[in-house]
Write an enzyme that holds these catalytic residues in place. Structure first.
Site, PDB file in Angstrom:
ATOM      1  CG  ASN A 209      -0.235  -0.035   2.512  1.00 57.75           C
ATOM      2  OD1 ASN A 209       0.523   0.886   2.818  1.00 57.75           O
ATOM      3  ND2 ASN A 209      -0.421  -1.098   3.297  1.00 57.75           N
ATOM      4  CE  LYS A 287       8.781 -13.207 -13.326  1.00 55.35           C
ATOM      5  NZ  LYS A 287       9.629 -12.652 -14.363  1.00 55.35           N
ATOM      6  CG  ASP A 305      -6.064  -5.939  14.058  1.00 59.01           C
ATOM      7  OD1 ASP A 305      -5.246  -5.273  14.732  1.00 59.01           O
ATOM      8  OD2 ASP A 305      -7.041  -5.444  13.482  1.00 59.01           O
ATOM      9  CB  ILE A 306      -0.105  -5.867  14.777  1.00 55.14           C
ATOM     10  CG1 ILE A 306       0.431  -6.848  13.729  1.00 55.14           C
ATOM     11  CG2 ILE A 306       0.969  -5.521  15.809  1.00 55.14           C
ATOM     12  CD1 ILE A 306       1.388  -6.251  12.738  1.00 55.14           C
ATOM     13  CG  PHE A 324      -2.551   6.229  13.630  1.00 53.16           C
ATOM     14  CD1 PHE A 324      -2.625   7.529  13.209  1.00 53.16           C
ATOM     15  CD2 PHE A 324      -1.554   5.869  14.526  1.00 53.16           C
ATOM     16  CE1 PHE A 324      -1.720   8.480  13.656  1.00 53.16           C
ATOM     17  CE2 PHE A 324      -0.643   6.798  14.979  1.00 53.16           C
ATOM     18  CZ  PHE A 324      -0.724   8.122  14.539  1.00 53.16           C
ATOM     19  CE  LYS A 342      -8.383  -2.356  14.209  1.00 54.00           C
ATOM     20  NZ  LYS A 342      -7.360  -2.856  13.311  1.00 54.00           N
TER      21      LYS A 342
END
Ligand code: C5P
Length: 401
Positions: A209, A287, A305-306, A324, A342
């Site tokens: 990302n 590959k 999910d850390i 965040f 969370k």
């Protein structure tokens, strides 16, 4: 507490200069010796006579003064102090400090010194929020400048917002904290995640990302400057390691989680990484070749999910877990839901809709959400968001200790 300490007070131009007179009195009451440099702008707001009467010393004003140089040269003036305090620090003086200009006595002393400098910015809200000032202050903070304020409130110019100089007692408290050697987070351990993750499709391709890592890296640097023993677990970024921070570089979400778990126990964790939600279920060992048939399809599986994992870490849970929430709509409502889902203590919510320019950009508009409610921060550079968060964390631990 300040007995025998030598403070060189630089007073630059601004209506807040009158508060510096009060600061001199309070410093002297506590036993400090105060010497003052009054800039040309500063002398428009307070007179050399009042400054001299309060310091009990000569006031230094001119760079090219034969009498001043004969008594004490500007280099000696800048070194003959335990701490330099700039109050008020005008936008112009901060700009000179950031760029290393030295065209009057105040800026020359600040360039020539080998001592710590504490600045109390004071200016109009637009001047404070201008990207030029934000950039200058961020540069100076990175170089180790100590900052106190500015506060938010009614301004002499009739506007409202951040830019008011900290009150004399706040500046005094910052000076005392400096001499107490009390880095507010010393003895605390901090963990910060930053950057994107790369999720392998095969040995040469990956899903990623657009996160730059700027915010997370700035937070790790700010926490280290506040004295925390800081570990930064970072996905691939083009950024330099922040000074004084132990950096573990990882690629994937799974590696990031393992590195975070290895860093425990910590007192606080800030999850600023943009962790990929999914990864290819099975990364090819070789590959993948074009074989003239239909393109391959990617089967994805969910990543750990850390933030949630750290929040649920039982007796290894950090005392303060911060996440965040990058949202493109209904920013506050979505962030509140995320806080609950969370299980973290604070969420820093920001708008990353394309119009906001936040993702990959230099600035952030933060809303800090905790169990008590929502705190809206002004638009700040990512470095100043980090400074502010660091101060907020230090205050939280200060209140707890
Ligand atoms: O769920 P979302 O990605 O919007 O949550 C954002 C917060 O959760 C950020 O603090 C991010 O670092 C953290 N996160 C994480 N591990 C994930 C996904 C998000 O730590 N797999």
């Amino acid at each position: 507490m300040l007995e025998g300490k030598r403070i060189l007070l630089v007073i630059s131009g601004g209506i807040a200069a009158y508060k510096s007179l009060e600061l001199i009195r309070r410093l002297r009451e506590r036993g400090a010796a105060v010497r003052a440099v009054l800039s040309r702008g500063g002398a428009e707001f307070v007179t050399p006579l009042s400054v001299a009467a309060l310091t009990g010393d000569k006031v230094y004003q001119e760079l090219f003064s034969l009498t001043d140089e004969a008594e004490m040269g500007h280099i000696q003036l800048s070194r003959d102090a335990d701490l330099l305090v700039v109050a008020p620090a005008s936008a112009d003086l901060l700009a000179k400090m950031a760029t290393g200009r030295a065209d009057d006595l105040a800026s020359t002393v600040l360039l020539a010194t080998d001592k710590a400098v504490l600045a109390a910015p004071a200016m109009n809200v637009r001047m404070w929020l201008h990207p030029a000032t934000q950039q200058n202050v961020a540069t100076l903070a990175e170089r180790g400048l100590h900052l106190v304020g500015p506060g938010e409130g009614d301004m002499a110019c009739g506007e409202y917002g951040p830019g008011r100089m900290a009150e004399p007692q706040e500046i005094l408290a910052a000076i005392e904290a400096f001499f107490a050697g009390a880095a507010p987070l010393s003895g605390r351990r901090a963990l910060v995640t930053s950057g994107p993750t790369h999720e392998a499709i095969d040995p040469v391709r990956y899903i990623a990302n657009r996160s730059s890592g700027r915010q997370g890296h700035a937070i790790a640097g700010a926490l280290a400057r506040l004295g925390a023993e800081t570990t930064l677990v970072s996905g691939p970024t083009a950024l330099a390691d922040p000074p004084g921070v132990a950096v573990t570089r990882v690629e994937s979400a799974e590696e990031m989680l393992a590195a975070c778990q290895a860093a425990l126990p910590v007192d606080l964790a800030v999850c600023a990484a943009a962790v990929a939600d999914w990864r290819p279920a099975k990364a090819g060992g070789q590959k993948t070749k074009k074989n003239g048939k239909a393109p391959p399809s990617l089967k994805l599986t969910e990543n750990p999910d850390i933030l949630a994992t750290l929040s649920e870490a039982g007796n290894r849970r950090p005392q303060l877990v911060i996440g965040f929430a990058a949202e493109t709509e209904k920013v506050i409502a979505h962030a509140k839901a995320k806080l609950a889902r969370k299980g973290c203590d604070w969420i820093l919510a920001n708008d990353v809709s394309p119009a906001s320019g936040t993702f990959g950009g230099a600035e952030n508009s933060i809303h800090l959400i905790d169990a008590e409610g929502v705190e809206d921060w002004p638009r700040l550079s990512k470095e100043l968001v980090a400074e502010r968060l660091g101060q907020r964390i230090a205050a939280w631990f200060g209140g707890e200790a």
